[in-house]
Write a protein that holds these residues in place. Structure first.
Motif, PDB file in Angstrom:
ATOM      1  N   GLN A 116      -8.080  -9.353   1.537  1.00  0.00           N
ATOM      2  CA  GLN A 116      -6.713  -8.901   1.783  1.00  0.00           C
ATOM      3  C   GLN A 116      -6.349  -7.690   0.917  1.00  0.00           C
ATOM      4  N   MET A 117      -7.131  -7.425  -0.119  1.00  0.00           N
ATOM      5  CA  MET A 117      -6.866  -6.272  -0.994  1.00  0.00           C
ATOM      6  C   MET A 117      -7.439  -5.028  -0.324  1.00  0.00           C
ATOM      7  N   GLU A 118      -6.752  -4.591   0.709  1.00  0.00           N
ATOM      8  CA  GLU A 118      -7.328  -3.676   1.692  1.00  0.00           C
ATOM      9  C   GLU A 118      -7.667  -2.295   1.157  1.00  0.00           C
TER      10      GLU A 118
ATOM     11  N   LYS B 250      -2.039  -6.148  -2.404  1.00  0.00           N
ATOM     12  CA  LYS B 250      -2.630  -5.329  -1.339  1.00  0.00           C
ATOM     13  C   LYS B 250      -2.623  -3.842  -1.654  1.00  0.00           C
TER      14      LYS B 250
ATOM     15  N   LYS C 213       0.837  -1.191   0.000  1.00  0.00           N
ATOM     16  CA  LYS C 213       0.000   0.000   0.000  1.00  0.00           C
ATOM     17  C   LYS C 213       0.877   1.248   0.000  1.00  0.00           C
TER      18      LYS C 213
END
Length: 856
Positions: free
Chosen positions: A692-694, A670, A612
């Protein structure tokens, strides 16, 4: 570079060696005379001090290689970056600017420098001191006259001990991370002539009063220093300020990028001394009241303020020495007669933005025959550009007339000295002009130029850095002479009517970083020569008629490739797995083609998408001219990204013929912000770990053949703003979450077996055994056999629920009853009395019954 200094003497017929032994603090230095040259050896303890200083640093640039103890290195006056006195051989100069020095470990500048008792100049600028503080002992080097510590990664408080350097003439501390809460120490530096504390935090200081006491000060820079505004509205309102200001001799003032509003800064201005005044990036509402008296002023920059009012000839009449004028980005109205002849000859005139001076081109500029830089962009000027603009100033090098309403044609520029031309966002027409061989920047976009561009081949444009002809009406085939522009870095030919194939000579542009060819009529395949463009970071060829396979070499063409946009073409075949070698990729748009096959399983090689916020792209202001991308975003039409492009991370494979499952590796991305796989023929389930792909904001999986339930983990996608799962074979209940329930029902439409808000509520029949168990399998909660396990587990689940209900009812009823008896004493007595009476009645009734039984 400082070299050893030598003393010339009269030529002697014979070799004379004169040994002079002098005592200096218990050390000796030697002077040998040989012929016409005196060879000076430095003082021993000063040499040792320098060697001690060297030991504390890593010499990345190898600038200190001449410093040593070997026989041929003993004379420190011969060392690089060291200067000695001609008469005493003492070290007086240590000039180590930008020498790539870095402290070893947590070391700082060695206090061994205190042994350099005669040092007058210390320059350690441009090195990396690792955020250490400026050593306080420097304040004890009282012989210093010049101290340069800028660009050196120092932090902390500016040591007030610097006030002990009473011989100091120059103090440069800018571009560090310093702060000061008190500038009292400045008042002791009575000889200081140059002071630069820019980029320091001086928000808690009374800076003006201390500056006014420095009567020898000639140059002052406090750029971006958070200096507080002066509380008085005028210099004359404070006797102390007014008296001290009369002794100032400042010739250079730069207070840019603070938040100053008060006109009391006039206290710093002496019209008979001031030559440069920089006040950009503040909040001043008017020009300095005394501006008309600055007869020696050469540079005036008041751009990016809140200035209002009208500028007329009277404001500028006495500025006889003016060379550079910048009034950009204010709300000024410029009303100067076209026939006015100014008393000055400008080198640079910048009137960008809201300096309203239209609608006609300002005629008085014709008198400025020495102007090198002219920027009149964004001023609402209309009509044709006068011919004298192109020819009257032979010195003109940079011309910016963009974002106006100018029309007409542009003459050929091959005989001018222009190296920078920007006339974008106007209404110019005709053919593009011939260019000077040394031009470096040509920006003609957003006009109505037409015809061919083959004229580019008439000259060797070896200095051309940026060429932007986008959004015009240019047509024909692209010229095949790009090898003549070997330095080209940015090329934008988008939004025209070019046809034919992409020329193979584009591959000769080894410096090319950005290539925009979108929205033309180009056909054929991608030329293999493009793999030679090793510096390419962005390629956008969307909206054409290109065909063939996406070449495998695209994955090896550039290790810095960051943006690939090939959408809206006719590419076919599978996505080459070599594309996964592009580890720095941030935007991959292959949508609206005829691609088939499976999605490669290796997208987790896109390392920039794994984290990220991480990005490897940073743009300067000029780069945003052409470093942009046009992508579909949040379900809307295509949007243009410029300044925010480095933050965008997107994969769009929509509207193709892709098959197979969605690769599980997507869940590891992510840092991905937008994922569009819609309008394909993808099958299987949505990845259970998609949560999980926040930072995912856009997810479009619509119009595929996906089955199973929506994973529970999707409820964790807190940033999700656009979701489209319509027209698949999804089933079961939509997981409950704030995120998923706030989307419109259309996001889930076309999935007959899907239920739950915002769709219709799930009934008992909606929870058919197969659907329920399949959803649980998808979320890795159970892994039983699919055929029989559904019925068995449903039946077991029913009896499990009955058992739980019985136990729960017993616990509540039993302990609720007994608990009330324990708490309420009267109830407990009544309860026992009741059962006592029941016992008595039972006993009496039984006794009577058995008595009658015996009598009978």
């Amino acid at each position: 570079m400082i070299h050893r200094k030598v003393i010339s003497s009269s030529k002697l017929l014979v070799l004379i060696i004169v040994l002079v032994v002098c005592m200096e603090n218990g050390n000796y230095y030697f002077v040998f005379s040989s012929g016409d040259e005196v060879i000076i050896w430095c003082i021993q303890n000063e040499r040792e001090a320098l060697l001690s200083f060297k030991k504390d640093f890593i010499d990345h640039g190898d600038f200190l290689r001449s410093w040593g103890t070997e026989d041929d290195k003993k004379d420190c006056c011969k060392w690089e970056r060291v200067g000695c006195s001609d008469t005493t051989s003492h070290v007086i100069v240590l000039q180590l600017d930008f020498a790539s020095l870095q402290p070893v470990g947590n070391n700082n500048i060695s206090s061994a420098l205190l042994d350099l008792h005669h040092l007058e100049l210390l320059d350690l600028s441009g090195n990396d001191f690792g955020g250490n503080k400026i050593p306080e002992f420097i304040g004890s080097m009282k012989q210093l006259q010049h101290l340069y510590l800028h660009y050196s990664n120092f932090s902390g408080i500016i040591p007030p001990q610097l006030g002990n350097l009473t011989n100091l003439r120059t103090l440069l501390l800018f571009r560090n991370n310093l702060r000061s809460e008190n500038l009292d120490w400045l008042s002791h530096l009575s000889l200081l002539s140059r002071l630069d504390l820019s980029n320091s935090n001086l928000s808690d200081t009374n800076w003006m009063r201390h500056i006014l006491k420095l009567h020898s000060l000639e140059e002052l820079s406090l750029v971006n220093s958070n200096i507080p505004d002066v509380l008085v509205t005028s210099c004359k309102d404070d006797d102390d300020l007014f008296v001290n200001s009369s002794s100032l001799s400042l010739s250079f003032i730069d207070l840019s990028h603070n938040k100053l509003t008060s006109s009391a800064i006039d206290c710093l201005f002496r019209p008979d001394h001031l030559t440069e005044l920089h006040l950009s990036g503040n909040k001043f509402k008017s020009l300095p009241a005394s501006l008309g008296e600055f007869s020696r002023l050469e540079v005036l920059d008041v751009s990016s303020n809140s200035m209002q009012g009208t500028i007329t000839e009277s404001n500028l009449t006495k500025l006889h020495s003016l060379k550079e004028l910048d009034l950009s980005f204010n709300s000024l109205t410029i009303r100067i007669s076209s026939g006015w002849t100014p008393p000055f000859q400008l080198d640079s005139l910048l009137l960008v933005g809201s300096s309203n001076m239209g609608p006609h081109f300002p005629g008085w500029i014709q008198t400025q025959s020495n102007v090198k830089v002219l920027d009149l962009s964004g001023n609402g000027i209309s009509g044709e550009v006068p011919n004298w603009v192109w020819s009257s100033s032979p010195a003109l090098q940079r011309l910016n007339l963009s974002h106006n309403h100018l029309s007409g044609t542009i003459p050929h520029l091959n005989s001018s000295e222009l190296i920078y031309v920007d006339v974008s966002f106007n209404n110019f027409s005709g053919h593009i002009p011939l260019l000077h061989p040394h031009i470096s920047f040509i920006q003609l976009s957003q006009n109505m130029f037409s015809g061919l561009i083959s004229s580019l081949c008439t000259a060797f444009l070896v200095d051309l850095f940026l060429l932007d002809l986008s959004s015009n009406q240019l047509a024909g085939e692209l010229p095949n002479c790009w090898e003549n522009m070997s330095g080209l870095t940015f090329l934008n030919l988008a939004n025209n009517k070019f046809s034919g194939e992409i020329p193979h000579t584009l591959g000769s542009l080894s410096s090319l970083q950005v290539l925009h060819l979108r929205n033309n009529n180009l056909s054929g395949e991608l030329p293999s020569t493009l793999k030679n463009c090793a510096s390419l970071q962005l390629i956008d060829i969307g909206g054409n008629m290109l065909t063939g396979n996406i070449p495998s070499w695209i994955g090896a063409s550039s290790q810095v490739m960051t943006y690939i946009i090939l959408n809206e073409n006719r590419f076919y075949g599978s996505i080459p797995p070599e594309i996964c070698n592009l580890t720095q990729i941030q935007v991959l748009d292959l949508s609206r083609n005829n691609l088939s096959g499976n999605i490669p399983q290796c997208f987790n090689n896109f390392t920039t998408m794994l984290d990220k916020g991480s990005t490897n792209v940073f743009f300067d202001t000029e780069s945003t001219y052409i470093f942009y991308a046009l992508v579909q975003w949040k379900g809307r039409s295509e949007a243009e990204y410029r300044k925010n492009l480095p933050l965008l991370k997107l994969i769009d494979l929509s509207s193709n013929k892709l098959v197979g499952n969605i690769p599980e590796t997507f869940s590891s991305l992510k840092g991905l912000i937008s994922l569009n796989l819609s309008r394909n023929s993808l099958t299987g389930n949505i990845n259970p770990d998609i949560g999980q792909m926040e930072v995912l904001e856009v997810l479009d999986l619509s119009s595929n053949q996906l089955s199973g339930t929506i994973p529970i983990s999707m409820a964790r996608l807190d940033f999700l703003a656009v979701l489209d799962l319509a027209n698949n074979n999804l089933s079961g209940e939509i997981p409950s979450s704030t995120q998923l329930q706030r989307f419109d029902a259309s996001a889930y439409a076309g999935n007959p077996e899907l239920c739950g808000p915002p769709l219709v509520s799930c009934t008992g029949d909606s929870h058919n055994p197969h659907t329920t168990d399949q959803g649980r399998r998808n979320n890795k909660e159970i892994k039983d056999d699919e055929d029989d396990g559904g019925f068995i587990l449903t039946r077991l689940s029913f009896w499990k629920e009955v058992g739980i209900s019985i136990v729960f009812g017993f616990i509540v009823g039993f302990w609720g009853f007994l608990g009330s008896l324990f708490v309420k004493r009267s109830w407990r007595i009544a309860y026992y009395n009741f059962w006592g009476r029941v016992g008595d009645w039972f006993y009496l009734t039984t006794a009577v019954f058995f008595g009658k039984f015996r009598r009978n």
